[in-house]
Design an enzyme around this catalytic site. Structure first.
Site, PDB file in Angstrom:
ATOM      1  N   HIS A   1      65.385  41.789  39.181  1.00  0.00           N
ATOM      2  CA  HIS A   1      66.334  42.270  40.182  1.00  0.00           C
ATOM      3  C   HIS A   1      65.792  43.422  41.025  1.00  0.00           C
ATOM      4  CE1 HIS A   1      70.143  43.197  41.998  1.00  0.00           C
ATOM      5  NE2 HIS A   1      70.251  44.363  41.404  1.00  0.00           N
TER       6      HIS A   1
ATOM      7  N   GLU B   1      77.507  43.547  39.076  1.00  0.00           N
ATOM      8  CA  GLU B   1      78.007  44.343  37.969  1.00  0.00           C
ATOM      9  C   GLU B   1      79.472  44.708  38.198  1.00  0.00           C
ATOM     10  OE1 GLU B   1      75.135  47.073  36.504  1.00  0.00           O
ATOM     11  OE2 GLU B   1      76.599  48.670  36.334  1.00  0.00           O
TER      12      GLU B   1
ATOM     13  N   ARG C   1      72.128  48.587  32.325  1.00  0.00           N
ATOM     14  CA  ARG C   1      71.639  47.224  32.523  1.00  0.00           C
ATOM     15  C   ARG C   1      70.601  46.826  31.491  1.00  0.00           C
ATOM     16  NH1 ARG C   1      71.488  46.995  39.130  1.00  0.00           N
ATOM     17  NH2 ARG C   1      73.748  46.937  39.300  1.00  0.00           N
TER      18      ARG C   1
ATOM     19  N   LEU D   1      72.667  36.645  42.199  1.00  0.00           N
ATOM     20  CA  LEU D   1      73.293  37.777  41.525  1.00  0.00           C
ATOM     21  C   LEU D   1      74.810  37.618  41.395  1.00  0.00           C
ATOM     22  CD1 LEU D   1      72.810  40.718  40.456  1.00  0.00           C
ATOM     23  CD2 LEU D   1      73.640  41.453  42.674  1.00  0.00           C
TER      24      LEU D   1
ATOM     25  N   PHE E   1      81.064  51.580  37.043  1.00  0.00           N
ATOM     26  CA  PHE E   1      79.819  50.819  36.960  1.00  0.00           C
ATOM     27  C   PHE E   1      79.101  51.207  35.670  1.00  0.00           C
ATOM     28  CE2 PHE E   1      77.293  48.624  40.503  1.00  0.00           C
ATOM     29  CZ  PHE E   1      78.365  47.873  40.906  1.00  0.00           C
TER      30      PHE E   1
ATOM     31  N   GLN F   1      63.541  45.985  36.718  1.00  0.00           N
ATOM     32  CA  GLN F   1      64.872  45.808  36.132  1.00  0.00           C
ATOM     33  C   GLN F   1      65.297  44.341  36.118  1.00  0.00           C
ATOM     34  OE1 GLN F   1      68.686  47.325  38.155  1.00  0.00           O
ATOM     35  NE2 GLN F   1      68.548  48.477  36.255  1.00  0.00           N
TER      36      GLN F   1
ATOM     37  N   LEU G   1      71.417  51.671  46.598  1.00  0.00           N
ATOM     38  CA  LEU G   1      71.908  51.824  47.976  1.00  0.00           C
ATOM     39  C   LEU G   1      71.934  53.303  48.329  1.00  0.00           C
ATOM     40  CD1 LEU G   1      74.824  49.207  48.213  1.00  0.00           C
ATOM     41  CD2 LEU G   1      72.485  49.015  49.036  1.00  0.00           C
TER      42      LEU G   1
ATOM     43  N   ARG H   1      67.405  51.701  36.484  1.00  0.00           N
ATOM     44  CA  ARG H   1      68.265  52.167  37.574  1.00  0.00           C
ATOM     45  C   ARG H   1      69.732  51.875  37.269  1.00  0.00           C
ATOM     46  NH1 ARG H   1      70.810  49.654  41.848  1.00  0.00           N
ATOM     47  NH2 ARG H   1      69.747  47.645  41.709  1.00  0.00           N
TER      48      ARG H   1
ATOM     49  N   HIS I   1      68.484  42.199  35.906  1.00  0.00           N
ATOM     50  CA  HIS I   1      69.934  42.316  35.999  1.00  0.00           C
ATOM     51  C   HIS I   1      70.547  41.397  34.963  1.00  0.00           C
ATOM     52  CE1 HIS I   1      73.998  42.410  37.536  1.00  0.00           C
ATOM     53  NE2 HIS I   1      73.657  43.365  38.361  1.00  0.00           N
TER      54      HIS I   1
HETATM   55  C1  LIG Z   1      71.464  40.509  45.455  1.00  0.00           C
HETATM   56  C2  LIG Z   1      71.312  42.008  45.378  1.00  0.00           C
HETATM   57  C3  LIG Z   1      72.420  42.808  45.228  1.00  0.00           C
HETATM   58  C4  LIG Z   1      72.295  44.196  45.141  1.00  0.00           C
HETATM   59  N1  LIG Z   1      73.411  44.967  44.987  1.00  0.00           N
HETATM   60  C5  LIG Z   1      73.279  46.308  44.943  1.00  0.00           C
HETATM   61  C6  LIG Z   1      74.435  47.147  44.845  1.00  0.00           C
HETATM   62  O1  LIG Z   1      75.575  46.694  44.840  1.00  0.00           O
HETATM   63  N2  LIG Z   1      74.241  48.501  44.781  1.00  0.00           N
HETATM   64  C7  LIG Z   1      73.009  49.062  44.819  1.00  0.00           C
HETATM   65  O2  LIG Z   1      72.908  50.285  44.773  1.00  0.00           O
HETATM   66  N3  LIG Z   1      71.900  48.283  44.938  1.00  0.00           N
HETATM   67  C8  LIG Z   1      72.009  46.931  45.000  1.00  0.00           C
HETATM   68  N4  LIG Z   1      70.884  46.166  45.129  1.00  0.00           N
HETATM   69  C9  LIG Z   1      69.594  46.818  45.395  1.00  0.00           C
HETATM   70  C10 LIG Z   1      69.567  47.266  46.854  1.00  0.00           C
HETATM   71  O3  LIG Z   1      70.295  46.363  47.645  1.00  0.00           O
HETATM   72  C11 LIG Z   1      68.146  47.339  47.406  1.00  0.00           C
HETATM   73  O4  LIG Z   1      67.328  48.074  46.535  1.00  0.00           O
HETATM   74  C12 LIG Z   1      68.134  48.027  48.771  1.00  0.00           C
HETATM   75  O5  LIG Z   1      69.075  47.436  49.629  1.00  0.00           O
HETATM   76  C13 LIG Z   1      66.763  47.983  49.397  1.00  0.00           C
HETATM   77  O6  LIG Z   1      66.849  48.484  50.704  1.00  0.00           O
HETATM   78  P1  LIG Z   1      65.541  48.809  51.543  1.00  0.00           P
HETATM   79  O7  LIG Z   1      66.002  49.350  52.830  1.00  0.00           O
HETATM   80  O8  LIG Z   1      64.626  49.624  50.709  1.00  0.00           O
HETATM   81  O9  LIG Z   1      64.838  47.378  51.736  1.00  0.00           O
HETATM   82  P2  LIG Z   1      65.374  45.995  52.333  1.00  0.00           P
HETATM   83  O10 LIG Z   1      66.794  46.010  52.676  1.00  0.00           O
HETATM   84  O11 LIG Z   1      64.896  44.950  51.392  1.00  0.00           O
HETATM   85  O12 LIG Z   1      64.582  45.876  53.698  1.00  0.00           O
HETATM   86  C14 LIG Z   1      63.189  45.664  53.744  1.00  0.00           C
HETATM   87  C15 LIG Z   1      62.757  45.550  55.181  1.00  0.00           C
HETATM   88  O13 LIG Z   1      61.342  45.538  55.264  1.00  0.00           O
HETATM   89  C16 LIG Z   1      60.917  44.525  56.137  1.00  0.00           C
HETATM   90  N5  LIG Z   1      59.556  44.135  55.756  1.00  0.00           N
HETATM   91  C17 LIG Z   1      59.080  43.918  54.515  1.00  0.00           C
HETATM   92  N6  LIG Z   1      57.768  43.613  54.566  1.00  0.00           N
HETATM   93  C18 LIG Z   1      57.414  43.648  55.859  1.00  0.00           C
HETATM   94  C19 LIG Z   1      56.202  43.426  56.561  1.00  0.00           C
HETATM   95  N7  LIG Z   1      55.075  43.098  55.933  1.00  0.00           N
HETATM   96  N8  LIG Z   1      56.214  43.545  57.902  1.00  0.00           N
HETATM   97  C20 LIG Z   1      57.345  43.852  58.575  1.00  0.00           C
HETATM   98  N9  LIG Z   1      58.521  44.077  57.953  1.00  0.00           N
HETATM   99  C21 LIG Z   1      58.540  43.980  56.627  1.00  0.00           C
HETATM  100  C22 LIG Z   1      61.956  43.446  55.982  1.00  0.00           C
HETATM  101  O14 LIG Z   1      61.964  42.592  57.097  1.00  0.00           O
HETATM  102  C23 LIG Z   1      63.233  44.286  55.874  1.00  0.00           C
HETATM  103  O15 LIG Z   1      63.689  44.621  57.150  1.00  0.00           O
HETATM  104  C24 LIG Z   1      71.013  44.778  45.203  1.00  0.00           C
HETATM  105  C25 LIG Z   1      69.884  43.964  45.378  1.00  0.00           C
HETATM  106  C26 LIG Z   1      70.029  42.597  45.443  1.00  0.00           C
HETATM  107  C27 LIG Z   1      68.787  41.765  45.568  1.00  0.00           C
END
Ligand SMILES: Cc1cc2nc3c(=O)[nH]c(=O)nc-3n(C[C@H](O)[C@H](O)[C@H](O)COP(=O)(O)OP(=O)(O)OC[C@H]3O[C@@H](n4cnc5c(N)ncnc54)[C@H](O)[C@@H]3O)c2cc1C
Length: 556
Positions: free
Chosen positions: A340, A245, A276, A242, A117, A230, A381, A375, A232
């Site tokens: 992103h 990468e 990135r 997306l 990566f 960031q 993740l 990042r 992407h």
């Molecule tokens: C398309 C895409 C691909 C990606 N690919 C990668 C990758 O390959 N590798 C990597 O390391 N990172 C990747 N990322 C980044 C990574 O996926 C995210 O940063 C990470 O998954 C965020 O996880 P989280 O648990 O913090 O939040 P999320 O998974 O976004 O979960 C947020 C939660 O909060 C809840 N929530 C939000 N606001 C409220 C509210 N007001 N009331 C109640 N619930 C609420 C939502 O319902 C959800 O359950 C990618 C991101 C995207 C967008």
């Protein structure tokens, strides 16, 4: 889902993505833990993660090398004590995930496969084809079901309850039935994910509106390093979906209109696998100088061959076919940079603790900070897993000794009055109209190239949008499944966050990682090797600064 009238828990976790669910699983089993999410848990944005998750598993790799790449990739703005903790604990966490049932892709010897990566000195990104987030999120959700953890599914948190300076719960709108409820908890963990939807073109799900960051900000917790958004490098033309990468990790090239692999002029050694921010800037520069293709450049996978594309990048092929009408086996994909990831967020320490006792934060909504100014792919993740686990552990210790207090009734009453006002008012615009303008000004003026003029323009637009966002008309006056109301509430969060992004970016007169200023094109460690803190005051955003923790890697 729960229907009881008094909602009382030891730990309440806002967000059921990877960070939230990992935190729930880390909390002691003798405590009453609940998750609350505005969508069904497996619809959280984590499910969309494609490329993979980093850990130094290889025999010739080491967590120190991972930490070095992370610190360097983040242009030394990350706190190295937190980076060290994340990289040291990563291999154990990956093996734990495997034991929980995550089906990682395998190499020829049957070990967890790892792909190269950007910005990484070693192939250390573990993956499940190009659907890593899906594999991880579903495995964690199975564990949540197994534990019978309470899940408030489709509930929207509108405010934190802070009494005597301590967080004691949340106020939330029950989306399915309508109505606000007080949910009391000894500890609250914010795991609400990113805020990419502040921008017009973004890879983020429409639910990524930064709610948790705004809730903490309103409650007085500083947000840190919000100017570092960031972009992407490779998002699909028109839709902004997306293209992982991993496509470059598997050997994909980036070409300009001359058919030239232009990265040789920007990053001759790392080429397409530079960080990135470097790749996004290079693409932006090519397009600016007229070597783009219809506002994009091309991602060429053809030389990888059909078999490899089908095995390693099946989802990417499907996305290109469905949303761009082309098969990457035969035709290069038009791509351009898009918003992103939010490197900044709720200021939290390595154990998820924030400035308010009882309030914790983890995952993308938090700024611990491990990503600094940029990042590395695969580290987000990882952050959700390592710091989700740590926040769950620490919140468990805290809740184990805290007591439930009797709360004043005005918390719910005040919030009810606010939401009722919003529902009742008329004559304003629709939320989506204001959101469109907000996104346009941020994408245009705070994209990969920023200047004082562009950001000042964005600042005055957003100042004007704030009262308009407060005055929007919610046309649906009903209570049941009122998505119109939710969008109005989300919009107010986005406007608030936009102000912090602009304030931090205007003040930072240097270029570092994702924050590139054409008027200050160089990095200035003497002044700016420091974190930006934004705090909410009645008069607007207040800025202050905090030192960066440097342990073993001196900024170069
Ligand atoms: C398309 C895409 C691909 C990606 N690919 C990668 C990758 O390959 N590798 C990597 O390391 N990172 C990747 N990322 C980044 C990574 O996926 C995210 O940063 C990470 O998954 C965020 O996880 P989280 O648990 O913090 O939040 P999320 O998974 O976004 O979960 C947020 C939660 O909060 C809840 N929530 C939000 N606001 C409220 C509210 N007001 N009331 C109640 N619930 C609420 C939502 O319902 C959800 O359950 C990618 C991101 C995207 C967008």
């Amino acid at each position: 889902m729960t229907t009881q009238r008094t909602h009382l828990h030891d730990i309440l976790i806002v967000g059921a993505g990877l960070a939230g669910m990992r935190a729930a699983l880390a909390a002691p089993t003798n405590l009453d833990v609940a998750l609350i999410s505005k969508v069904h848990p497996v619809r959280s944005h984590s499910v969309a993660a494609q490329g993979g998750i980093n850990a130094a598993l290889g025999e010739n790799d080491s967590w120190e090398a991972h930490a070095f790449d992370t610190a360097k990739g983040g242009l030394y703005l990350g706190d190295q004590d937190a980076i060290e903790a994340m990289c040291r604990e990563a291999p154990g966490d990956i093996l734990e995930l495997e034991r929980l049932g995550v089906i990682f892709s395998r190499d020829a010897e049957g070990r967890i496969a790892q792909r190269p990566f950007g910005g990484a000195g070693f192939p250390r990104t573990c993956y499940a084809a190009d659907r890593t987030g899906h594999a991880l999120l579903h495995a964690l959700y199975e564990q949540i079901l197994k534990r019978r953890t309470t899940v408030y599914e489709e509930w929207y948190v509108t405010a934190l309850v802070i009494e005597d300076g301590v967080c004691r719960g949340v106020i939330a709108w029950d989306i399915v039935r309508g109505g606000l409820r007080l949910i009391q908890a000894k500890a609250v963990i914010l795991a609400t994910g990113g805020s990419g939807r502040a921008f017009l073109t973004s890879t983020n799900a429409v639910i990524n509106t930064g709610d948790g960051m705004a809730l903490a900000y309103r409650a007085g917790v500083p947000l840190m390093d919000m100017e570092f958004v960031q972009f992407h490098p490779t998002t699909l033309k028109d839709t902004g979906i997306l293209i992982t990468e991993g496509a470059r990790g598997e050997g994909g090239y980036l070409l300009n209109t001359l058919g030239e692999r232009f990265l040789k002029r920007y990053a001759p050694e790392q080429m397409e696998l530079a960080t990135r921010s470097t790749v996004s800037l290079a693409i932006g520069q090519e397009i600016l100088e007229g070597r783009g293709v219809d506002g994009c450049v091309l991602l060429d996978l053809r030389h990888l061959g059909r078999d490899k594309i089908l095995e390693r990048l099946p989802q990417i092929r499907q996305i290109a076919m469905e949303f761009a009408g082309l098969d990457p086996v035969e035709t290069p994909i038009p791509i351009r940079p898009g918003a992103h990831y939010q490197m900044g967020g709720v200021r939290a320490n390595q154990w998820g603790e924030t400035a308010i006792p009882g309030l914790f934060a983890a995952g993308e909504c938090a700024c611990v900070s491990v990503h600094g100014a940029n990042r590395l792919g695969g580290n987000s993740l990882l952050e959700t897993i390592v710091f989700g686990r740590r926040a769950g552990t620490r919140a468990g210790e805290y809740a184990g000794t805290a007591r439930h207090e009797t709360l004043a009734p005005q918390h719910l009453a005040e919030e009810q009055a606010r939401v009722e006002r919003l529902l009742a008012q008329s004559g304003g615009e629709r939320a989506w109209q204001v959101r469109q303008e907000l996104g346009t000004t941020l994408s245009t003026n705070l994209g990969i190239f920023r200047t004082k003029e562009s950001m000042t323009a964005a600042g005055s637009t957003v100042r004007e949008l704030r009262p308009r966002a407060a005055a929007v008309t919610v046309q649906d006056k009903g209570r049941v499944f009122n998505t119109d109301l939710i969008q109005a509430l989300e919009l107010q969060c986005l406007v608030e966050l936009a102000e912090t992004i602009i304030a931090g970016a205007l003040a930072r007169e240097e270029s570092r990682g994702a924050h590139y200023r054409s008027d200050f094109p160089t990095r200035n460690d003497a002044v700016w090797l420091r974190h930006t803190l934004t705090q909410r005051t009645p008069g607007g955003v207040r800025l202050s600064y905090a030192p960066v923790t440097v342990t073993r890697f001196q900024p170069k």
